[in-house]
Design an enzyme around this catalytic site. Structure first.
Site, PDB file in Angstrom:
ATOM      1  N   ASP A  51       0.822  -1.205   0.000  1.00 37.18           N
ATOM      2  CA  ASP A  51       0.000   0.000   0.000  1.00 37.18           C
ATOM      3  C   ASP A  51       0.858   1.258   0.000  1.00 37.18           C
ATOM      4  O   ASP A  51       2.069   1.216   0.224  1.00 37.18           O
ATOM      5  CB  ASP A  51      -0.896   0.026   1.247  1.00 37.18           C
ATOM      6  CG  ASP A  51      -1.883  -1.119   1.278  1.00 37.18           C
ATOM      7  OD1 ASP A  51      -2.356  -1.517   0.202  1.00 37.18           O
ATOM      8  OD2 ASP A  51      -2.178  -1.611   2.387  1.00 37.18           O
ATOM      9  N   TYR A 109       7.134  -9.463   7.116  1.00 33.88           N
ATOM     10  CA  TYR A 109       7.045  -8.008   7.270  1.00 33.88           C
ATOM     11  C   TYR A 109       7.628  -7.618   8.624  1.00 33.88           C
ATOM     12  O   TYR A 109       7.475  -8.338   9.610  1.00 33.88           O
ATOM     13  CB  TYR A 109       5.589  -7.540   7.232  1.00 33.88           C
ATOM     14  CG  TYR A 109       4.963  -7.469   5.865  1.00 33.88           C
ATOM     15  CD1 TYR A 109       4.969  -6.277   5.137  1.00 33.88           C
ATOM     16  CD2 TYR A 109       4.335  -8.582   5.306  1.00 33.88           C
ATOM     17  CE1 TYR A 109       4.370  -6.204   3.890  1.00 33.88           C
ATOM     18  CE2 TYR A 109       3.738  -8.520   4.057  1.00 33.88           C
ATOM     19  CZ  TYR A 109       3.760  -7.323   3.356  1.00 33.88           C
ATOM     20  OH  TYR A 109       3.174  -7.257   2.116  1.00 33.88           O
TER      21      TYR A 109
END
Length: 270
Positions: A51, A109
């Site tokens: 994103d 992540y």
């Protein structure tokens, strides 16, 4: 010929990964640079779309081409046409069985969270921020409820296009380091906004708004409305995409961030 590339980028400089009509995404910048270097259009397939504001340290893409170039020629040639906020780290020919997205068996992540009464302008696009202390032990206890194979519907975006909400979350590591708390999320795959929604819930527990057991209730509810708001994207980094050893994908270069040694210590894996 199928070519894989390792990509790093500053997510603050782009409107996410996926190509958009306005052309201000990482994919748009990369494909423009490839077209300039190769003098032909090349469409890339990515391991995981990120994103706006989310950074890439170990992003992987592939494309098909008839051009025969040396590996480092793809690196230097493409980088010559890229902005300073994105760079190709490596290039490698792959068999047709390689697929940047579908051949991957895990993603990792990291989230860098700055915990301080006053925000830091120097960290504005590099780390998330909270102004109150967090209970690390409570967050670790809460995280234990999330590890394993579950239906993560409560943590997916309404725009998520994944066919199934069931994912296997292998690990959540949490480590304080001075004014920072670092988080590591490793799973076979993630839903849209899943890591940021998990972060929002963990921070809510850390602030004392909910007990650690609340995460089990949210998970069981399968209702996005029961979870905390989506956390800010600035501290989130796609650090590693795992592939079968047969493809010999080069490791991500995490040394480009100041917290790489802390991240490496979260569970001893890159």
């Amino acid at each position: 010929m199928r070519i894989a590339l390792g990509i790093q980028y500053d997510g603050a400089a782009f409107c996410g990964w996926q190509s958009q009509p306005h052309g201000k995404t990482v994919q748009d910048a990369l494909e423009r640079a490839l077209a300039e270097f190769a003098q032909t259009s090349l469409h890339t397939t990515v391991a995981g779309r990120t994103d706006t504001g989310v950074h890439g340290l170990g992003q992987v893409v592939h494309f098909d081409t008839d051009l025969d170039r040396a590996d480092f020629s793809w690196v230097r040639g493409t980088n010559a046409f890229l902005p300073s906020t994105v760079a190709v780290q490596w290039a490698k020919p792959m068999p047709d069985t390689f697929h940047a997205r579908f051949a991957a068996f895990e993603r990792t992540y990291y989230y860098a969270l700055y915990v301080h009464p006053v925000r830091s302008p120097m960290l504005a696009a590099r780390a998330g921020w909270v102004h109150t202390p967090l209970d690390v032990d409570a967050m670790r206890e809460a995280a234990e409820h999330l590890v394993g194979e579950h239906d993560f519907s409560a943590f997916r975006s309404s725009e998520c296009q994944a066919k199934s909400p069931v994912k296997h979350l292998y690990q959540i590591g949490i480590r304080p380091d001075g004014d920072f708390i670092h988080f590591r999320f490793r799973a076979n795959a993630f839903l849209h906004h899943m890591v940021r929604n998990l972060m929002g819930c963990l921070v809510a527990v850390g602030r004392g708004r909910y007990p650690a057991s609340w995460l089990a209730e949210v998970l069981e509810s399968r209702d996005r409305g029961c979870a905390a708001p989506t956390f800010m994207p600035e501290g989130l980094y796609l650090a590693h995409v795992g592939y079968p050893a047969e493809f010999a994908v080069p490791p991500a270069q995490l040394g480009s961030v100041p917290w790489s040694s802390v991240w490496a210590d979260l569970d001893g894996r890159p």
